[in-house]
Motif scaffolding. Structure first.
Motif, mmCIF file in Angstrom:
data_model
loop_
_atom_site.group_PDB
_atom_site.id
_atom_site.type_symbol
_atom_site.label_atom_id
_atom_site.label_comp_id
_atom_site.label_asym_id
_atom_site.label_seq_id
_atom_site.Cartn_x
_atom_site.Cartn_y
_atom_site.Cartn_z
ATOM 1 N N LEU A 30 -7.532 9.064 -6.081
ATOM 2 C CA LEU A 30 -6.931 10.384 -6.211
ATOM 3 C C LEU A 30 -7.855 11.418 -5.578
ATOM 4 N N LYS A 31 -7.271 12.307 -4.793
ATOM 5 C CA LYS A 31 -8.006 13.432 -4.218
ATOM 6 C C LYS A 31 -7.432 14.713 -4.796
ATOM 7 N N VAL A 89 0.863 -1.181 0.000
ATOM 8 C CA VAL A 89 0.000 0.000 0.000
ATOM 9 C C VAL A 89 0.900 1.232 0.000
ATOM 10 N N MET A 90 0.516 2.246 -0.773
ATOM 11 C CA MET A 90 1.320 3.459 -0.868
ATOM 12 C C MET A 90 0.419 4.681 -0.735
ATOM 13 N N TYR A 91 0.942 5.719 -0.067
ATOM 14 C CA TYR A 91 0.198 6.968 0.108
ATOM 15 C C TYR A 91 1.142 8.141 -0.099
ATOM 16 N N LEU A 92 0.703 9.136 -0.888
ATOM 17 C CA LEU A 92 1.479 10.354 -1.086
ATOM 18 C C LEU A 92 0.558 11.558 -0.932
ATOM 19 N N ASN A 93 0.976 12.515 -0.121
ATOM 20 C CA ASN A 93 0.214 13.739 0.066
ATOM 21 C C ASN A 93 0.968 14.879 -0.618
ATOM 22 N N PHE A 94 0.635 15.110 -1.883
ATOM 23 C CA PHE A 94 1.326 16.133 -2.658
ATOM 24 C C PHE A 94 0.996 17.536 -2.149
ATOM 25 N N ASP A 141 -3.959 16.323 -4.940
ATOM 26 C CA ASP A 141 -3.582 16.541 -3.545
ATOM 27 C C ASP A 141 -3.083 15.269 -2.873
ATOM 28 N N GLU A 142 -3.781 14.149 -3.118
ATOM 29 C CA GLU A 142 -3.403 12.884 -2.485
ATOM 30 C C GLU A 142 -3.502 11.742 -3.480
ATOM 31 N N LEU A 143 -2.629 10.766 -3.311
ATOM 32 C CA LEU A 143 -2.662 9.548 -4.119
ATOM 33 C C LEU A 143 -2.594 8.341 -3.195
ATOM 34 N N TYR A 144 -3.547 7.435 -3.333
ATOM 35 C CA TYR A 144 -3.565 6.151 -2.630
ATOM 36 C C TYR A 144 -3.401 5.066 -3.692
ATOM 37 N N TYR A 145 -2.550 4.085 -3.407
ATOM 38 C CA TYR A 145 -2.302 3.042 -4.407
ATOM 39 C C TYR A 145 -2.055 1.718 -3.704
ATOM 40 N N SER A 146 -2.742 0.683 -4.148
ATOM 41 C CA SER A 146 -2.452 -0.670 -3.661
ATOM 42 C C SER A 146 -2.440 -1.616 -4.847
ATOM 43 N N LYS A 150 3.594 9.691 8.673
ATOM 44 C CA LYS A 150 2.374 9.372 7.926
ATOM 45 C C LYS A 150 1.821 10.530 7.103
ATOM 46 N N LYS A 151 2.309 11.742 7.324
ATOM 47 C CA LYS A 151 1.649 12.908 6.741
ATOM 48 C C LYS A 151 2.002 13.157 5.289
ATOM 49 N N ASP A 152 3.205 12.777 4.863
ATOM 50 C CA ASP A 152 3.663 13.141 3.524
ATOM 51 C C ASP A 152 3.681 11.964 2.552
ATOM 52 N N LEU A 153 4.471 10.943 2.862
ATOM 53 C CA LEU A 153 4.483 9.783 1.970
ATOM 54 C C LEU A 153 4.929 8.531 2.725
ATOM 55 N N TRP A 154 4.318 7.407 2.365
ATOM 56 C CA TRP A 154 4.706 6.132 2.964
ATOM 57 C C TRP A 154 4.285 4.972 2.055
#
Length: 360
Positions: free
Chosen positions: A118-119, A53-58, A102-107, A205-209
């Motif tokens: 995508l947000k 699982v990946m998360y990025l808060n652009f 603004d945000e990307l969630y990827y699994s 957790k706020k920026d990218l993981w």
């Protein structure tokens, strides 16, 4: 004031001073940042059995000095090459990493099916113009009449969940599942307690993981990490690190063969996370099955870092050597952390050194 009282006050002040020094010199286990409520609420749209699982808060990162000075320009090309994924949405809606997303969630699953959320701020009219004038995108409808868009050359399906959210997948059944998911549903990733716990354990957790709990995937990570290090070097690293106090008295660890084949079995999860501000704190985090395993993992990593440092020093590869010397390795209970503070100096060294092509 009596001499006795002065003496007593001096003792108290000395005691408080010593306690303060001792307290400040101690190293405490990092506390994971809380998982934002909005992020938790979105995890129900991702698969319940992800490989990772990946998360990025652009949105967060775009406002930082590090992004403005070091990242923004290089990402213009990255948008065109990230598996065509981000470029697809840039073409369709005008939203990009630099502006709009603004945000990307990827699994991703073992079978190749993905879930993407995508947000941001999207221009639907641009997509409608493509549908009228270009064969790049096409449109279909589900049983309830909701529009589902298709990028024809890569088979990516996506739909607008609302004006600020796009859900996508290369698997049409996953689109149906996402459409049926309500905001308050405990579905998708929220059903997988093992992965959800691993997400909660991530420090930054706020920026990218990115996180995985899959043993085979973890094995692949460590295999890539050590592929340039021969068995001889691993044995050498064992002897270099054998004097460390925490494993010196553990005969089981001392006797066990240092092998990646055994290493991945000792981990519950591996994560990569980063915190961006004026510089970038990059953290690799291993959550082990028990404290013995965390000692074992730390001993291997310490040895490999020692070998890498000696190797770059012997070959006079100054940039690599300087970067390796900035890496810190820590262990707390069942957790092992490798952290690198990436500032302007480190970035300059990275530009000088092509680390990925350097032999071990």
């Amino acid at each position: 004031m009596s001499q006795f009282r002065k003496f007593r006050i001096l003792i108290i002040l000395t005691f408080l001073f010593c306690v303060t020094i001792n307290f400040n010199s101690c190293s405490f286990k990092p506390e994971p940042e809380p998982l934002p409520i909005s992020v938790k609420a979105t995890l129900n749209l991702l698969q319940d059995d992800p490989q990772f699982v990946m998360y990025l808060n652009f949105k967060n990162m775009r406002y930082t000095d590090f992004w403005k000075q070091n990242v923004s320009d290089s990402l213009l090309n990255a948008e065109k090459t990230f598996g065509s994924l981000l470029n697809t949405f840039k073409l369709a809606t005008g939203a990009s990493i630099s502006e709009g997303i603004d945000e990307l969630y990827y699994s991703n699953s073992w079978f190749g099916e993905n879930s993407i959320v995508l947000k941001g701020i999207f221009d639907r009219s641009k997509l409608n113009d493509f549908l009228i004038t270009d064969s790049m995108f096409s449109i279909t409808k589900n049983a309830n009449g909701v529009d589902i868009y298709i990028k024809n050359d890569n088979g990516l399906y996506f739909y607008f969940r609302d004006d600020f959210t796009i859900c996508a997948s290369n698997y049409l059944k996953q689109i149906d599942i996402m459409m049926q998911t309500k905001d308050t549903s405990k579905t998708g990733l929220l059903q997988n307690q093992k992965v959800y716990d691993a997400v909660n354990n991530i420090i930054y957790k706020k920026d990218l993981w990115m996180v995985t709990t899959e043993k085979v995937f973890i094995r692949g990570i460590f295999k890539n990490f050590t592929e340039s290090t021969s068995e001889t070097e691993i044995e050498k690293s064992d002897s270099l690190d054998a004097s460390t106090p925490e494993i010196q008295n553990d005969s089981v660890l001392a006797a066990e063969k240092l092998s990646v084949e055994n290493l991945y079995k000792r981990l519950n999860s591996v994560s990569f996370s980063a915190k961006m501000d004026s510089d970038l704190k990059f953290l690799v985090q291993g959550e082990c099955i028990n404290e013995e395993s965390s000692k074992y993992l730390r001993s291997i990593l310490s040895g490999l870092l020692t070998v890498a440092r000696l190797s770059t020093s012997e070959k006079q590869k100054a940039p690599s050597s300087k970067i390796l010397n900035k890496i810190t390795l820590e262990r707390y209970d069942n957790s092992v952390y490798i952290e690198l503070d990436v500032d302007e100096n480190v970035l300059q060294e990275l530009k000088k050194a092509n680390l990925m092509s350097e032999p071990g």
